[in-house]
Design a protein around this motif. Structure first.
Motif, mmCIF file in Angstrom:
data_model
loop_
_atom_site.group_PDB
_atom_site.id
_atom_site.type_symbol
_atom_site.label_atom_id
_atom_site.label_comp_id
_atom_site.label_asym_id
_atom_site.label_seq_id
_atom_site.Cartn_x
_atom_site.Cartn_y
_atom_site.Cartn_z
ATOM 1 N N ALA A 157 -7.866 -0.103 11.214
ATOM 2 C CA ALA A 157 -6.650 -0.898 11.060
ATOM 3 C C ALA A 157 -5.989 -1.105 12.417
ATOM 4 O O ALA A 157 -6.146 -0.300 13.335
ATOM 5 C CB ALA A 157 -5.682 -0.200 10.114
ATOM 6 N N CYS A 158 -5.220 -2.185 12.522
ATOM 7 C CA CYS A 158 -4.475 -2.447 13.748
ATOM 8 C C CYS A 158 -3.427 -1.349 13.951
ATOM 9 O O CYS A 158 -2.970 -0.710 13.000
ATOM 10 C CB CYS A 158 -3.753 -3.788 13.657
ATOM 11 N N CYS A 182 -0.243 -0.762 11.464
ATOM 12 C CA CYS A 182 -0.539 -1.453 10.192
ATOM 13 C C CYS A 182 0.257 -0.850 9.036
ATOM 14 O O CYS A 182 0.104 0.327 8.705
ATOM 15 C CB CYS A 182 -2.032 -1.359 9.906
ATOM 16 N N CYS A 195 -7.884 -6.999 3.789
ATOM 17 C CA CYS A 195 -7.668 -6.169 4.973
ATOM 18 C C CYS A 195 -8.002 -4.711 4.698
ATOM 19 O O CYS A 195 -8.730 -4.069 5.463
ATOM 20 C CB CYS A 195 -6.209 -6.261 5.421
ATOM 21 N N ASN A 205 1.614 -8.158 2.657
ATOM 22 C CA ASN A 205 1.907 -8.422 4.068
ATOM 23 C C ASN A 205 2.063 -9.917 4.330
ATOM 24 O O ASN A 205 2.049 -10.367 5.473
ATOM 25 C CB ASN A 205 0.857 -7.799 4.999
ATOM 26 N N CYS A 221 2.959 -6.552 8.798
ATOM 27 C CA CYS A 221 1.695 -6.678 9.536
ATOM 28 C C CYS A 221 2.011 -7.098 10.978
ATOM 29 O O CYS A 221 2.426 -8.233 11.222
ATOM 30 C CB CYS A 221 0.820 -7.740 8.870
ATOM 31 N N SER A 239 4.120 -3.080 17.338
ATOM 32 C CA SER A 239 3.446 -2.146 16.436
ATOM 33 C C SER A 239 4.299 -0.928 16.104
ATOM 34 O O SER A 239 4.047 -0.263 15.109
ATOM 35 C CB SER A 239 2.116 -1.697 17.052
#
Length: 321
Positions: A44-45, A48, A77, A157, A237, A245
């Motif tokens: 995952a980013c 996330c 995702c 998201n 997201c 983030s």
């Protein structure tokens, strides 16, 4: 009151949190013995919200069921970043379905367990907003209408993020995606919690990753019911929302405090509890944290989304005088 709300007070240091509470009051995530349903190693980013939400929900479900639950996961995702073949970050019984049929597959699993007399194992279906409000809506409505014994969780998201940030039926008005480069100009979108309530299923709830206790409570609460249940979780997201983030929780909290995302519970189609807002924040503050509405959100977009938030506040009685 839904669940027990805990107020933290600073007592001369920054030492506040779970360790000051009795063990039974602490969160599932603070328990070293938690299932850790979605463990390390996934792709995952950074930041996330969906990874956070899925782990919080399933760890709470596993505790509530004594580790007797099966998960059916729609394509999206969550599936892509957690199970790049031949690897997996799941530590729970987990099945991958097609994009649009996770509710139907979960129904089949529940039916098979019933046929085998396994009433001790519960079933959880889960997917993103694309697989839920768009592609999987017919299967989900059927699951609701039949009152199949499944908890379905939507991690919202606001778009099809893993395939390149395309617009979904949950994308807010004015948001920029790759399929709405000038801003989403479509209608009101689809309010799945209200659609679920219209089916008068036993339990419907909304939550965000900004309130861990509330989210854990609702995941566990849902397992107290049998029949169709629906949990809608807002999961910012960073990629699609163009947020930092480290702001995932802050953005989710602002969605609630502005009234844009109402947090509530409903039983048999009637709202029973809401998370009140003490001092509503302007929707413009919520939008300003995100790059998907442009550097300066257009006045007509702000006005329209503020009207939606105001309607939520009135309809759900979110502000307590």
């Amino acid at each position: 009151m839904s669940g027990q709300r805990i107020k933290f007070y600073q007592t001369g240091s920054f030492a506040v949190g779970n360790r000051l509470l009795k063990p039974e009051q602490r969160t599932v995530q603070s328990d070293a013995g938690r299932t850790n349903s979605l463990t390390t190693g996934h792709r995952a980013c950074q930041g996330c919200g969906e990874a956070l939400g899925a782990r919080y929900v399933l760890d709470a479900v596993m505790r509530a069921t004594g580790n007797r639950a099966v998960t059916v996961n729609a394509t999206g995702c969550l599936e892509v970043f957690s199970t790049p073949f031949p690897e997996s970050s799941w530590r729970v019984p987990w099945l991958h379905s097609l994009f649009g049929n996770a509710p139907a597959v979960a129904t089949g699993v529940a039916a098979a367990l019933k046929a085998k007399g396994r009433t001790d194992v519960r079933v959880v279906g889960q997917g993103g907003d694309g697989g839920t409000v768009d592609i999987g809506l017919a299967c989900l409505s059927g699951m609701f209408e039949r009152n199949d014994d499944v908890l379905y969780v939507c991690y919202d998201n606001g778009g099809y993020m893993n395939t390149g940030v395309q617009r979904s039926g949950a994308t807010p008005h004015g948001a920029v995606t790759t399929t709405t480069p000038a801003g989403n100009s479509f209608g009101q979108g689809k309010n799945l919690p209200l659609i679920a309530m219209a089916h008068r299923i036993p339990y419907v709830a909304t939550a965000t990753v900004a309130d861990l206790r509330d989210l854990e409570y609702k995941a566990a609460r849902a397992m107290e019911f049998h029949g169709a249940r629906y949990l809608h979780v807002l999961v910012p997201c960073p990629l699609g929302w163009r947020t930092a983030s480290d702001k995932t929780v802050s953005v989710a909290r602002m969605a609630v405090e502005s009234g844009f995302f109402p947090v509530f519970e409903a039983i048999d189609g009637e709202v029973t509890e809401v998370t009140p807002i003490r001092r509503p924040r302007p929707v413009a503050d919520y939008l300003s944290l995100q790059g998907r509405f442009g550097e300066t959100p257009a006045a007509d977009v702000v006005s329209r989304l503020q009207a939606e938030a105001d309607r939520n506040i009135r309809s759900f009685g979110l502000v307590v005088e």
